[in-house]
Design a protein around this motif. Structure first.
Motif, short mmCIF file in Angstrom:
data_model
loop_
_atom_site.label_atom_id
_atom_site.label_comp_id
_atom_site.label_asym_id
_atom_site.label_seq_id
_atom_site.Cartn_x
_atom_site.Cartn_y
_atom_site.Cartn_z
N GLY A 1 72.39 -18.99 -121.72
CA GLY A 1 71.46 -20.10 -121.92
C GLY A 1 71.38 -20.50 -123.37
N LEU A 2 71.25 -19.50 -124.24
CA LEU A 2 71.11 -19.79 -125.67
C LEU A 2 72.42 -20.28 -126.28
N ALA A 3 73.53 -19.69 -125.81
CA ALA A 3 74.81 -20.07 -126.42
C ALA A 3 75.22 -21.49 -126.06
N THR A 4 74.80 -21.96 -124.86
CA THR A 4 75.28 -23.27 -124.42
C THR A 4 74.17 -24.32 -124.35
N GLY A 5 72.93 -23.88 -124.62
CA GLY A 5 71.78 -24.78 -124.45
C GLY A 5 71.87 -26.05 -125.27
N PHE A 6 72.26 -25.91 -126.53
CA PHE A 6 72.29 -27.09 -127.39
C PHE A 6 73.35 -28.08 -126.92
N ASP A 7 74.57 -27.57 -126.68
CA ASP A 7 75.66 -28.47 -126.27
C ASP A 7 75.30 -29.19 -124.97
N ARG A 8 74.68 -28.41 -124.06
CA ARG A 8 74.32 -29.01 -122.76
C ARG A 8 73.30 -30.13 -122.95
N ALA A 9 72.27 -29.84 -123.76
CA ALA A 9 71.22 -30.83 -123.97
C ALA A 9 71.78 -32.03 -124.75
N ALA A 10 72.61 -31.73 -125.76
CA ALA A 10 73.18 -32.81 -126.58
C ALA A 10 74.06 -33.71 -125.73
N GLU A 11 74.82 -33.09 -124.84
CA GLU A 11 75.70 -33.87 -123.96
C GLU A 11 74.88 -34.77 -123.05
N ARG A 12 73.87 -34.16 -122.42
CA ARG A 12 73.09 -34.94 -121.45
C ARG A 12 72.25 -36.01 -122.15
N ALA A 13 71.80 -35.70 -123.36
CA ALA A 13 70.97 -36.67 -124.08
C ALA A 13 71.81 -37.72 -124.78
N ASP A 14 73.13 -37.53 -124.76
CA ASP A 14 74.00 -38.44 -125.52
C ASP A 14 73.54 -38.47 -126.98
N LEU A 15 73.37 -37.28 -127.53
CA LEU A 15 72.85 -37.16 -128.90
C LEU A 15 73.84 -37.78 -129.90
N PRO A 16 73.36 -38.61 -130.80
CA PRO A 16 74.29 -39.21 -131.78
C PRO A 16 74.85 -38.15 -132.72
N ASP A 17 76.00 -38.46 -133.31
CA ASP A 17 76.62 -37.52 -134.26
C ASP A 17 75.91 -37.57 -135.60
N LEU A 18 75.27 -38.70 -135.87
CA LEU A 18 74.62 -38.86 -137.17
C LEU A 18 73.33 -39.66 -137.00
N ILE A 19 72.28 -39.14 -137.60
CA ILE A 19 71.00 -39.88 -137.59
C ILE A 19 70.62 -40.14 -139.04
N ALA A 20 70.38 -41.40 -139.36
CA ALA A 20 69.99 -41.75 -140.74
C ALA A 20 68.56 -42.28 -140.71
N ARG A 21 67.74 -41.76 -141.61
CA ARG A 21 66.36 -42.25 -141.74
C ARG A 21 66.22 -42.87 -143.12
N PHE A 22 65.42 -43.93 -143.23
CA PHE A 22 65.29 -44.64 -144.51
C PHE A 22 64.02 -45.48 -144.45
N GLU A 23 63.69 -46.10 -145.58
CA GLU A 23 62.54 -47.00 -145.60
C GLU A 23 62.87 -48.23 -144.75
N PRO A 24 61.88 -48.88 -144.14
CA PRO A 24 62.17 -50.00 -143.22
C PRO A 24 63.04 -51.08 -143.87
N GLU A 25 64.04 -51.51 -143.12
CA GLU A 25 64.97 -52.56 -143.56
C GLU A 25 65.19 -53.51 -142.38
N GLN A 26 65.77 -54.68 -142.70
CA GLN A 26 66.14 -55.61 -141.64
C GLN A 26 67.28 -55.01 -140.81
N VAL A 27 67.17 -55.12 -139.51
CA VAL A 27 68.19 -54.57 -138.62
C VAL A 27 69.56 -55.18 -138.94
N ASP A 28 69.60 -56.51 -139.14
CA ASP A 28 70.88 -57.20 -139.40
C ASP A 28 71.56 -56.66 -140.64
N GLU A 29 70.71 -56.43 -141.68
CA GLU A 29 71.24 -55.94 -142.96
C GLU A 29 71.86 -54.55 -142.79
#
Lengths: 221, 753
Positions: free
Chosen positions: B42-70
């Motif tokens: 459970g522990l060895a495969t839990g993350f991969d299983r959840a990430a797969e099912r959640a379609d977890l992105p490879d990269l998450i970027a956080r920043f101060e609010p900006e225009q989506v188009d920009e």
């Protein structure tokens, strides 16, 4: 006075079509100081009779009294007390505990009764009496068959039972050793105890006061 | 084959008692393996299983609010990007439902595109006006389900689904519970501008080339403030570290399980073969080949092992599944479900194979002798030795057990490993308790804190009787500018911080000037930093401050990802940083009395815990897992002792029968068996203590945390407890086996000679 008194003893092994009645309403009386030999073919029920009298097994029917106790009325604890105080057993294969010396084997039952130290003195006296002094510190596998059986006799007598039961005591011994063992058993009976031995050995039958034959589950003189 | 199987089945039925005993042993071993497999898998495969099912992105970027188009224009230009979506994340949002409330909620306003979370109950957002999806941790903690109502920033919303996203641990392990709303639905009601974003989710075409994408993203980030990246791999590393102790323990536990399996099965098989030497001799005399004899025994073993192994594995898996699922849920991961069946089936194959081999080997060896020799040697008792044991029934038992040197050595070895594991778990439980409740375990030397108080409070606090010292304590979260995604905490006291927090220095020296830092070994490992390196900390303010590393410390808090600095430079980077006041009490001072005194002066304090309240729950779940492992381990120790005594009683039935014929009752038989069990315990207990203190404890401590020395040696009280427990198990086993012996008629036992 009868130390053993059996009436209508019945014992069956197996059930249904496989049932085999080894004792069928057998009657027997043995008094103190008497040596009785039970003779019969292999499988005729000699050992079963001794087991019933010794409280190792229970009969299916009949009454049995040993040293004043009615066995059909005894609880498990009562049977244990009977074996502890009133009955001594000798087996064909000696059954000494291989990890204990001869003396320790003899002394072991004294731990079951009060006064272990006096029991130990009795054990040593019996060992002397049976001519085992020199080998009392040896382990069983270093002893001869005759010596092992004499230690077994001492062990059976150490708590001073009223009745001594010997199941083929000479069956595993050479002629000389068998004679020595029988002589000792005869001496035990002469000392006032009831001795009952199951045997094929004609010499054993000759030395007994009485021989009873077990045939078809019944005892006859 | 069918005829052979029928024959084997019939023989097993003929000796039902012994077959059941062997089956119980196999089931117990299988239960241990089932427990270990369930938690470890459970522990060895839990993350991969959840990430797969959640379609977890490879990269998450956080920043101060900006225009989506920009932002989208820049992301679109990055290499290796497969797809992208954007969110607005609002923090410190009040959430409330049915008597539960928090002011630290995190609302994710999601737009079109991939979501990056998995719905585990109910439905996803459809875009309707009042819909909200809550994270599973919040749903579990507050007892929420689809259809319930939740107030989000005062707006009444309907919960339509429950979601899992493994990019962070779950609430309450994470302090902020997350909820998701649609931008055109509740998001609009909450006033979220659909043209703005402060969070980009990026899925790569080739995750192995994510570093290229990261470098480019950094290069095109000019004008975007407070940019922080979190990679999928970074998330996994953090979560794996959290479960490190449990996994390390399970490795040791599984090794012990296999040891137990080998010894008990081997001993049982050998005893059975010894019992039936005469049969083997007759079979050989009738013309059976060695392989034929061994195969027959193997077939019998398989018939017993398959159902017993399956039953044991099932029981072990069921015992461990609940606690391990809770552990996974707290990490925002998914339990394995039906996927667990494959490793359990593998375990069953291993067990059956092991049982078959353990049975076939002694049969093969026995059959290799000449038939006449086998028939002559149909003798169970080993040649006795004169050994200095106590007299009486107790001593006799010790002698009977000691007569089987090989088996006694194997039983002692396995019991020693079991003892060592129990001691390790007790030591670990104590350590977890200290981590939960004792601030000193994290090197903290102050007992109270005052949060959000003005500067004028400090002298007032210092004047209170029972206060030995008080000082402002600054704490700031930071990300390393060189290795994005590596976050840590900067902690600063004016002057010598060791008066308040004193993790031991393992390398270098303490901080002396404003530009210096002593960093935790966890941070040093993560950044590859050493004495003389420079760390660049990107603060929440968006500014960067740099420090030269002058020392490495064994800090346990925050996985060792901390840096102790002086406040000057920290405040230059973030002038808005407000300190708490750390209050150190005089020796013997009553914290409750000091707290009451401070309250009477209008100052509210908080007791200093070792772990945060959310971490405390996590540690509690860990403790649950350890408890299950410990219970199974204790049952195994009981089984080993019982099995060993039962085998002795089986082999020595005539000896015990003679004792009973001579008037020995159940008490004396129990004494004999207790003597044997006590000999095993007397040898196993010290061996177990040495094993735990010298090998297992240090090994697990090293495996669990590499950034600090975690003392995991059992203390005297724990050792006493374990030894007394073992003796109790020995007594229980002796009584149980004595009961079984007492049930066999003496006449029957005598006939077996």
């Amino acid at each position: 006075m009868n130390v053993v008194s059996a009436r209508g003893l019945t014992k069956t092994y197996g059930r249904g079509r496989a049932a085999r009645k080894v004792l069928d309403a057998a009657d027997l009386d043995v008094s103190g100081g008497e040596m009785v030999a039970v003779a019969g073919r292999s499988g005729s029920g000699k050992s079963t009779l001794l087991h019933l009298i010794g409280g190792l097994d229970r009969p299916d029917a009949g009454t049995l009294e040993v040293a004043g106790s009615r066995l059909d009325r005894l609880t498990e604890r009562g049977f244990t007390d009977l074996r502890r105080h009133q009955v001594g057993f000798i087996f064909q294969f000696f059954h000494l505990v291989p990890e204990l010396t001869g003396e320790e084997n003899v002394a072991m039952p004294t731990r079951l009764v009060n006064g272990h130290s006096s029991g130990l003195a009795r054990a040593r006296a019996l060992i002397r009496e049976l001519g085992l002094d020199e080998v009392s510190g040896r382990l069983p596998h270093t002893l001869s068959g005759g010596e092992q059986q004499r230690f077994a006799i001492a062990r059976a007598l150490v708590n001073e039972p009223a009745v001594l039961l010997a199941d083929e005591p000479t069956g595993n011994l050479d002629a000389d050793a068998a004679r020595t063992v029988l002589r000792h058993l005869r001496a035990v009976a002469s000392g006032g105890r009831a001795v009952l031995l199951a045997t094929h050995d004609e010499a054993a039958a000759e030395i007994a006061d009485r021989v009873v034959h077990l045939d078809g589950g019944r005892l006859r003189a | 084959m069918i005829a052979s199987a029928r024959g084997a089945w019939s023989r097993l039925r003929g000796r039902r008692g012994r077959s059941l005993l062997a089956a119980a042993g196999i089931a117990a071993v299988a239960a241990m393996m089932g427990t270990a497999t369930t938690v470890a898998y459970g522990l060895a495969t839990g993350f991969d299983r959840a990430a797969e099912r959640a379609d977890l992105p490879d990269l998450i970027a956080r920043f101060e609010p900006e225009q989506v188009d920009e932002v989208d224009a820049r992301v679109e230009a990055l290499p290796n990007v497969a797809s992208r979506s954007y969110r607005q994340e609002a923090t410190e949002v009040p959430l409330a439902s049915a008597g539960q409330a928090t002011s630290s909620g995190a609302v994710h306003v999601v737009g079109d595109g991939r979501r990056g979370y998995a719905i585990v109950a109910g439905d996803d957002l459809s875009g309707a006006g009042d819909e909200v999806v809550v994270e599973r941790g919040l749903a579990d903690a507050w007892g929420l389900a689809p259809g319930d109502r939740l107030s989000v920033a005062g707006v009444d919303a309907r919960i339509v689904g429950v979601a899992v996203a493994p990019d962070n641990v779950a609430f309450p392990l994470a302090s902020a519970p997350r909820v998701y709303v649609a931008s055109q639905g509740l998001g609009a009601q909450l006033g979220a501008d659909p043209g703005l974003t402060n969070m980009a989710l990026i899925w790569s075409q080739d995750p192995s080339r994510l570093d290229t994408t990261l470098v480019q993203a950094r290069a095109v980030s000019f004008g975007i403030d407070n940019l922080r990246f979190l990679t999928r791999a970074g998330v996994q590393v953090q979560l794996d570290e959290a479960a490190g102790i449990v996994i390390a323990l399970l490795i040791a536990f599984s090794a012990a399980a296999l040891g137990v399996a080998g010894v008990t099965l081997g001993a049982t098989a050998r005893a059975e073969v010894q019992r039936r030497l005469e049969t083997i001799g007759v079979m050989r005399g009738l013309g059976f080949s060695r392989i034929g004899v061994a195969a027959q025994y193997g077939l019998e073993a398989v018939i017993v092992a398959v159902p017993a192994g399956a039953l044991g594995l099932g029981v072990g898996a069921l015992l461990a599944y609940g606690p391990s699922a809770r552990l996974l849920e707290s990490l925002n991961e998914l339990p394995p479900g039906a996927a667990l069946l494959a490793p359990l089936a593998g375990c069953l194959l291993v067990i059956v194979g092991l049982v078959a081999l353990a049975t076939m080997w002694p049969a093969w060896r026995a059959a290799s002798r000449r038939p006449a020799e086998i028939l002559r040697g149909a003798e169970l008792t080993a040649r006795p030795r004169r050994l200095p044991y106590p007299a009486g029934f107790f001593g006799l038992g010790a002698r009977l057990v000691a007569a089987r040197v090989g088996r006694t050595a194997a039983t002692v070895s396995v019991l020693a490993v079991s003892t060592a594991l129990v001691l390790l778990m007790l030591a670990l439980a104590t350590r977890l308790d200290a981590l939960q409740n004792d601030p000193a375990s994290l090197g903290k030397r102050y007992q109270l804190t005052v949060n959000g108080a003005p500067d004028s409070t400090l002298p007032v606090v210092r004047d209170v009787p029972g206060v030995a010292a008080a000082a402002p304590r600054y704490e700031a979260s930071a990300a390393d500018s060189f290795q994005l995604g590596e976050t840590f905490k900067l902690i600063a006291f004016p002057g010598d911080h060791t008066e308040y927090e004193s993790p031991p220095v393992t390398e270098g020296r303490r901080v002396q000037t404003a530009g210096e830092a002593e960093i935790g070994a966890g941070l040093a490992n993560a950044l590859g930093a050493r004495r003389g390196s420079t760390i660049a900390a990107q603060l929440g303010s968006g500014r960067e401050v740099r420090f030269r590393v002058v020392g490495i410390v064994a800090a346990l808090g925050n996985e060792g990802r901390v840096a102790y600095v002086r406040p000057t430079r920290l405040l230059e980077g973030d002038p808005g940083l407000t300190p708490a006041i750390a209050v150190r009490l005089s020796p013997g001072a009553d914290p409750a009395q000091v707290t009451s005194e401070l309250r009477s002066r209008g100052i509210d304090t908080a007791a200093v815990g070792a772990a945060t309240s959310s971490s405390r729950e996590f540690l509690g779940v860990l403790a649950d897992v350890l408890r299950v492992v410990a219970i199974v381990n204790i049952l195994i120790a009981l089984f080993i002792l019982t099995q060993s005594l039962a085998l002795t009683a089986l082999e020595r039935r005539p000896t015990l029968a003679v004792l009973r014929a001579g008037g020995a009752g159940r008490r004396e038989v129990a004494l004999v068996l207790a003597g044997g069990a006590t000999l095993v315990v007397a040898l196993a207990a010290p061996a177990g203590v040495v094993l735990e203190r010298a090998v297992l404890g240090p090994a697990v401590a090293d495996m669990a945390v590499d950034y600090v020395t975690l003392p995991l040696s059992a203390d005297v009280g724990q050792i006493t407890f374990a030894v007394l427990g073992l003796l109790l198990l020995a007594l229980t086993a002796a009584l149980w086996v004595a009961r079984q012996v007492g049930r066999t008629p003496i006449a029957v036992a005598l006939r077996e000679e």
